[in-house]
Design an enzyme around this catalytic site. Sequence first.
Site, PDB file in Angstrom:
ATOM      1  CD  GLU A 292      -3.218   1.097  -0.126  1.00  0.00           C
ATOM      2  OE1 GLU A 292      -3.912   1.781   0.046  1.00  0.00           O
ATOM      3  OE2 GLU A 292      -2.981  -0.453  -0.447  1.00  0.00           O
ATOM      4  CD  GLU A 323      -0.752   7.346  -2.730  1.00  0.00           C
ATOM      5  OE1 GLU A 323      -1.144   8.078  -1.496  1.00  0.00           O
ATOM      6  OE2 GLU A 323      -1.760   6.581  -3.173  1.00  0.00           O
ATOM      7  CG  ASP A 477      -5.082   3.215   4.378  1.00  0.00           C
ATOM      8  OD1 ASP A 477      -4.940   2.281   3.589  1.00  0.00           O
ATOM      9  OD2 ASP A 477      -5.313   4.367   5.254  1.00  0.00           O
TER      10      ASP A 477
END
Length: 495
Positions: A292, A323, A477
């Site tokens: 992750e 990201e 998450d």
Amino acid sequence: MWRKASAAALLALTVGYFYHGSPDLPEQILQYIGLPNFQPSSQSQDSLEQVISSAWETLIVLPTRQWSKVAVGVNACVDVVVPGVGLLQAMAVDPGAGLDHEVLHSKEDLKEAFIYYMERGAAAERFFSDHEAFQRIARAAAEYPGAKLYVGGNAALIGQKLATYPDLMVLLCGPVGPKLHEMLDEQIVVPPDSLQETDEFHLILEYKAGEQWGSTQAPQANRFIFSHDVSNGEMSSLETFVASLDEFEPDLVVLSGLHMMEGQGRELWEERLKEAVLAISDIRHDIPIHLELASMTDKDYMNSIMQEQVMPIVNSIGLNEQELLFLSQAGEGPHSHLDAWKGIPDVGRVSDILLWILEQHGRSEPSSEADLTRIHFHTLAYHILATVDGYWGNQAAAVMAGARVASSQACGLQSVDADKVELKAPLEFHSSHAEPREKLLLNPAEPVTAWRRGNVTFHLTVVLVCKQPLRTVGLGDAISAEGLVYSEIKTQQPF
């Protein structure tokens, strides 16, 4: 002319009269005289949001082979969540111009970085270098009216989400202090070597869509995270994590926290990253590893993770739009000239970057020595799962499951409420930003669109965006965790 008008008026009066007595008659009359029936169909009476959420409930099914044990590490902390603008005002900080900082050294740096990301509606995470200054801000945050404490850290949050499945045993390794240990789900196993006397605290400054501070207005709800976290920053629990796997014998390993090392400086992260790679390499090759990712700013550090260090030895990664673009910028990949996404990231551009990652740093060809075969991408309006053909199953359900949890959790609900969410994603898009490309459509009644490019299959679903989100922290998450629960790794390899 007047005769036609009189006839039309008489017809309308007649239909109205019969409708009053029997609402079913107008449809029969309209069919008889050959006029179209403008009554809405049952599907059009439902909103698009209702159609999509109902389809999710039908189509999201668990895979045939499910994980029984998942080991998660290695960043864990206690999140202190406060309204960002309110806290900065309470600290007598005035609004001003936004400016990004790779590392925060002062209250002024914090203000500038917070404004920089608030005006973009983007999430970010930074290391605060001054321990004493951080402690003063942390005390102010803890004393702020309405401040809330939550389980924090990607690994702990993923572990918490996985622990909601009663048949799944979860091991969590990370710096677990007394407060965090008390807050963790009782189903989570924490090795004794992971326990420590004090907690690591992360401060999370949230803002709402449309919130204003000075001349800055947030286009969407999000958060800015910062900490002075040495234990997580050095990934001090990594070796403990890997050592515990022999006894625990997991089916799946989930790794996070690499982004925390960035703030430690190049000399430390270069050496520690080498040690991390050696430790990860000790994990049995038949156990899939999901990595992750999180917010980073150092292109050299990202390149080290991407090219020769971590990414080639994991099977799956999860990441958001910031990201993804930064990864492309660091590796000079597709669309790396973009400074930032404008509005909803273009599906074709996202698809180009995902394909580039799997072709350049993954196992898209049999000759490749890399293990990466799966990327779970999430942004506010839609999610994409890109997988190398033959390695992963149930990916349509997996991508929908991730979107469903994003829609419900943002609203603080256990299930999706169609009245509290809205569709923001386009229902028409392209498979690539460049030609040749395929025009694609998403059917709300079957809300997954799939396409192939080479040996890679893409599955896209929309997100029903919460109109008034209660909490944005940990959504990524939860999305990755849910996507993994609904994923199945195939035993028979394609090559």
